[in-house]
Motif scaffolding. Structure first.
Motif, PDB file in Angstrom:
ATOM      1  N   ARG A  38      59.626 114.915  27.622  1.00 24.93           N
ATOM      2  CA  ARG A  38      59.648 113.548  28.149  1.00 24.93           C
ATOM      3  C   ARG A  38      59.389 113.598  29.656  1.00 24.93           C
ATOM      4  O   ARG A  38      59.575 114.631  30.300  1.00 24.93           O
ATOM      5  CB  ARG A  38      61.013 112.910  27.878  1.00 24.93           C
ATOM      6  CG  ARG A  38      61.328 112.789  26.384  1.00 24.93           C
ATOM      7  CD  ARG A  38      62.739 112.306  26.097  1.00 24.93           C
ATOM      8  NE  ARG A  38      63.720 113.064  26.869  1.00 24.93           N
ATOM      9  CZ  ARG A  38      64.702 112.504  27.569  1.00 24.93           C
ATOM     10  NH1 ARG A  38      64.857 111.200  27.584  1.00 24.93           N
ATOM     11  NH2 ARG A  38      65.555 113.238  28.240  1.00 24.93           N
ATOM     12  N   LEU A  39      58.983 112.466  30.212  1.00 29.42           N
ATOM     13  CA  LEU A  39      58.711 112.395  31.642  1.00 29.42           C
ATOM     14  C   LEU A  39      59.943 112.792  32.447  1.00 29.42           C
ATOM     15  O   LEU A  39      59.841 113.503  33.445  1.00 29.42           O
ATOM     16  CB  LEU A  39      58.229 110.995  32.037  1.00 29.42           C
ATOM     17  CG  LEU A  39      57.924 110.797  33.521  1.00 29.42           C
ATOM     18  CD1 LEU A  39      56.846 111.761  34.004  1.00 29.42           C
ATOM     19  CD2 LEU A  39      57.517 109.359  33.783  1.00 29.42           C
ATOM     20  N   VAL A  40      61.107 112.381  32.022  1.00 32.51           N
ATOM     21  CA  VAL A  40      62.334 112.720  32.745  1.00 32.51           C
ATOM     22  C   VAL A  40      62.543 114.234  32.776  1.00 32.51           C
ATOM     23  O   VAL A  40      63.053 114.774  33.767  1.00 32.51           O
ATOM     24  CB  VAL A  40      63.553 111.960  32.162  1.00 32.51           C
ATOM     25  CG1 VAL A  40      63.970 112.505  30.817  1.00 32.51           C
ATOM     26  CG2 VAL A  40      64.706 111.981  33.134  1.00 32.51           C
ATOM     27  N   ASP A  41      62.121 114.957  31.738  1.00 29.59           N
ATOM     28  CA  ASP A  41      62.222 116.418  31.724  1.00 29.59           C
ATOM     29  C   ASP A  41      61.263 117.028  32.742  1.00 29.59           C
ATOM     30  O   ASP A  41      61.605 117.981  33.442  1.00 29.59           O
ATOM     31  CB  ASP A  41      61.921 116.968  30.330  1.00 29.59           C
ATOM     32  CG  ASP A  41      62.865 116.448  29.266  1.00 29.59           C
ATOM     33  OD1 ASP A  41      64.057 116.246  29.574  1.00 29.59           O
ATOM     34  OD2 ASP A  41      62.408 116.222  28.127  1.00 29.59           O
ATOM     35  N   LEU A  83      66.731 104.731  45.096  1.00 28.40           N
ATOM     36  CA  LEU A  83      67.127 104.856  43.695  1.00 28.40           C
ATOM     37  C   LEU A  83      66.084 104.123  42.865  1.00 28.40           C
ATOM     38  O   LEU A  83      65.835 102.937  43.082  1.00 28.40           O
ATOM     39  CB  LEU A  83      68.514 104.240  43.490  1.00 28.40           C
ATOM     40  CG  LEU A  83      69.149 104.384  42.122  1.00 28.40           C
ATOM     41  CD1 LEU A  83      69.452 105.849  41.815  1.00 28.40           C
ATOM     42  CD2 LEU A  83      70.432 103.568  42.060  1.00 28.40           C
ATOM     43  N   VAL A  84      65.452 104.835  41.939  1.00 27.10           N
ATOM     44  CA  VAL A  84      64.336 104.291  41.165  1.00 27.10           C
ATOM     45  C   VAL A  84      64.707 104.250  39.686  1.00 27.10           C
ATOM     46  O   VAL A  84      65.151 105.264  39.138  1.00 27.10           O
ATOM     47  CB  VAL A  84      63.068 105.165  41.348  1.00 27.10           C
ATOM     48  CG1 VAL A  84      61.903 104.633  40.537  1.00 27.10           C
ATOM     49  CG2 VAL A  84      62.700 105.303  42.814  1.00 27.10           C
ATOM     50  N   ALA A  85      64.502 103.119  39.045  1.00 25.09           N
ATOM     51  CA  ALA A  85      64.691 103.022  37.591  1.00 25.09           C
ATOM     52  C   ALA A  85      63.487 103.701  36.926  1.00 25.09           C
ATOM     53  O   ALA A  85      62.344 103.307  37.163  1.00 25.09           O
ATOM     54  CB  ALA A  85      64.786 101.564  37.162  1.00 25.09           C
ATOM     55  N   THR A  86      63.719 104.726  36.115  1.00 27.64           N
ATOM     56  CA  THR A  86      62.602 105.462  35.518  1.00 27.64           C
ATOM     57  C   THR A  86      61.747 104.586  34.614  1.00 27.64           C
ATOM     58  O   THR A  86      60.559 104.853  34.454  1.00 27.64           O
ATOM     59  CB  THR A  86      63.079 106.698  34.720  1.00 27.64           C
ATOM     60  OG1 THR A  86      64.059 106.298  33.773  1.00 27.64           O
ATOM     61  CG2 THR A  86      63.629 107.763  35.624  1.00 27.64           C
ATOM     62  N   SER A  87      62.316 103.526  34.081  1.00 28.95           N
ATOM     63  CA  SER A  87      61.529 102.655  33.196  1.00 28.95           C
ATOM     64  C   SER A  87      60.423 101.940  33.954  1.00 28.95           C
ATOM     65  O   SER A  87      59.489 101.427  33.343  1.00 28.95           O
ATOM     66  CB  SER A  87      62.440 101.619  32.525  1.00 28.95           C
ATOM     67  OG  SER A  87      63.036 100.785  33.510  1.00 28.95           O
ATOM     68  N   THR A  88      60.487 101.919  35.292  1.00 26.38           N
ATOM     69  CA  THR A  88      59.460 101.246  36.079  1.00 26.38           C
ATOM     70  C   THR A  88      58.391 102.203  36.600  1.00 26.38           C
ATOM     71  O   THR A  88      57.402 101.765  37.172  1.00 26.38           O
ATOM     72  CB  THR A  88      60.080 100.505  37.278  1.00 26.38           C
ATOM     73  OG1 THR A  88      60.601 101.439  38.217  1.00 26.38           O
ATOM     74  CG2 THR A  88      61.151  99.543  36.818  1.00 26.38           C
ATOM     75  N   ALA A  98      56.653 123.234  36.759  1.00 31.81           N
ATOM     76  CA  ALA A  98      57.988 123.389  36.171  1.00 31.81           C
ATOM     77  C   ALA A  98      58.394 122.173  35.348  1.00 31.81           C
ATOM     78  O   ALA A  98      58.082 121.042  35.687  1.00 31.81           O
ATOM     79  CB  ALA A  98      59.019 123.620  37.268  1.00 31.81           C
ATOM     80  N   THR A  99      59.085 122.451  34.271  1.00 36.37           N
ATOM     81  CA  THR A  99      59.636 121.420  33.392  1.00 36.37           C
ATOM     82  C   THR A  99      61.042 121.847  32.994  1.00 36.37           C
ATOM     83  O   THR A  99      61.264 123.009  32.677  1.00 36.37           O
ATOM     84  CB  THR A  99      58.779 121.267  32.120  1.00 36.37           C
ATOM     85  OG1 THR A  99      57.473 120.864  32.487  1.00 36.37           O
ATOM     86  CG2 THR A  99      59.362 120.266  31.158  1.00 36.37           C
ATOM     87  N   ALA A 100      61.972 120.927  33.022  1.00 37.73           N
ATOM     88  CA  ALA A 100      63.311 121.229  32.517  1.00 37.73           C
ATOM     89  C   ALA A 100      63.244 121.254  30.999  1.00 37.73           C
ATOM     90  O   ALA A 100      62.374 120.632  30.394  1.00 37.73           O
ATOM     91  CB  ALA A 100      64.307 120.176  32.994  1.00 37.73           C
ATOM     92  N   ALA A 101      64.152 121.974  30.390  1.00 41.41           N
ATOM     93  CA  ALA A 101      64.186 122.026  28.932  1.00 41.41           C
ATOM     94  C   ALA A 101      64.417 120.620  28.382  1.00 41.41           C
ATOM     95  O   ALA A 101      65.235 119.875  28.926  1.00 41.41           O
ATOM     96  CB  ALA A 101      65.286 122.964  28.455  1.00 41.41           C
TER      97      ALA A 101
END
Length: 188
Positions: A38-41, A83-88, A98-101
């Motif tokens: 996912r993008l958050v990862d 502070l950013v809302a990831t949905s935006t 790099a990518t987190a698991a």
């Protein structure tokens, strides 16, 4: 001698077919693994890197990624926390490799959502600019955070939150929030 060559040829064909099957399987496995990211990862793997985010309502934001929560990102935007809302977030530049698991993180971290992050700003009594997904912006101090909204005491950025300075209190739906920027006194 002929049998040895025949067996060697068969062995070479078998080895080549096996290697091709392994390469195809590796490529397929990589596609499946990439499909689960996912993008958050990806963002969690970029903590500490300078990024440029394009966000609904807020446009381009540039800064060093400080932290990633369940549904928010924290940037250092040149001395101002953003502070950013990831949905935006619509695009991200500067991620690196790099990518987190996928799904990495503790259950506690998963509960640190945007609502709780905004509560931190409320506790600090920070003067903030709240930018909504439609591009409108409001300045003031977060008085409180409900289940699905925040209450902003609107006042000038260069004034502390005092009853005489407050022009009004505005309830803002959390899903409409794109960005919250901390402001230094005198900025608006």
């Amino acid at each position: 001698m002929r049998w040895q060559r025949l067996f060697a040829d068969l062995q070479a064909e078998f080895d080549a077919a096996e290697a091709a099957a392994e390469r195809a399987e590796d490529a397929s496995r990589r596609r499946v693994e990439t499909g689960a990211v996912r993008l958050v990862d990806r963002l969690a793997g970029a903590v500490g890197r300078p990024l440029t985010l394009r966000c609904q309502g807020a446009g381009d934001l540039t800064g060093v990624l400080l932290d990633v929560g369940a549904d928010w990102l924290l940037l250092d935007g040149g001395g101002r926390e953003v502070l950013v809302a990831t949905s935006t977030v619509t695009t991200v530049a500067g991620l690196g490799r790099a990518t987190a698991a996928p799904g990495d993180g503790s259950p506690v971290r998963a509960r640190l959502d945007l609502r709780r992050a905004v509560r931190g700003l409320s506790r600090d009594r920070s003067v903030v600019q709240v930018v909504l997904t439609d591009g409108s912006a409001y300045v003031g101090t977060v008085d409180g955070v409900g289940a699905d909204h925040l209450e902003l005491a609107e006042h000038a950025a260069d004034e502390p939150r005092r009853a005489a300075a407050v022009r009004g209190v505005r309830a803002i739906a959390l899903p409409a929030v794109a960005v919250l920027r901390t402001l230094a006194p005198g900025l608006g």
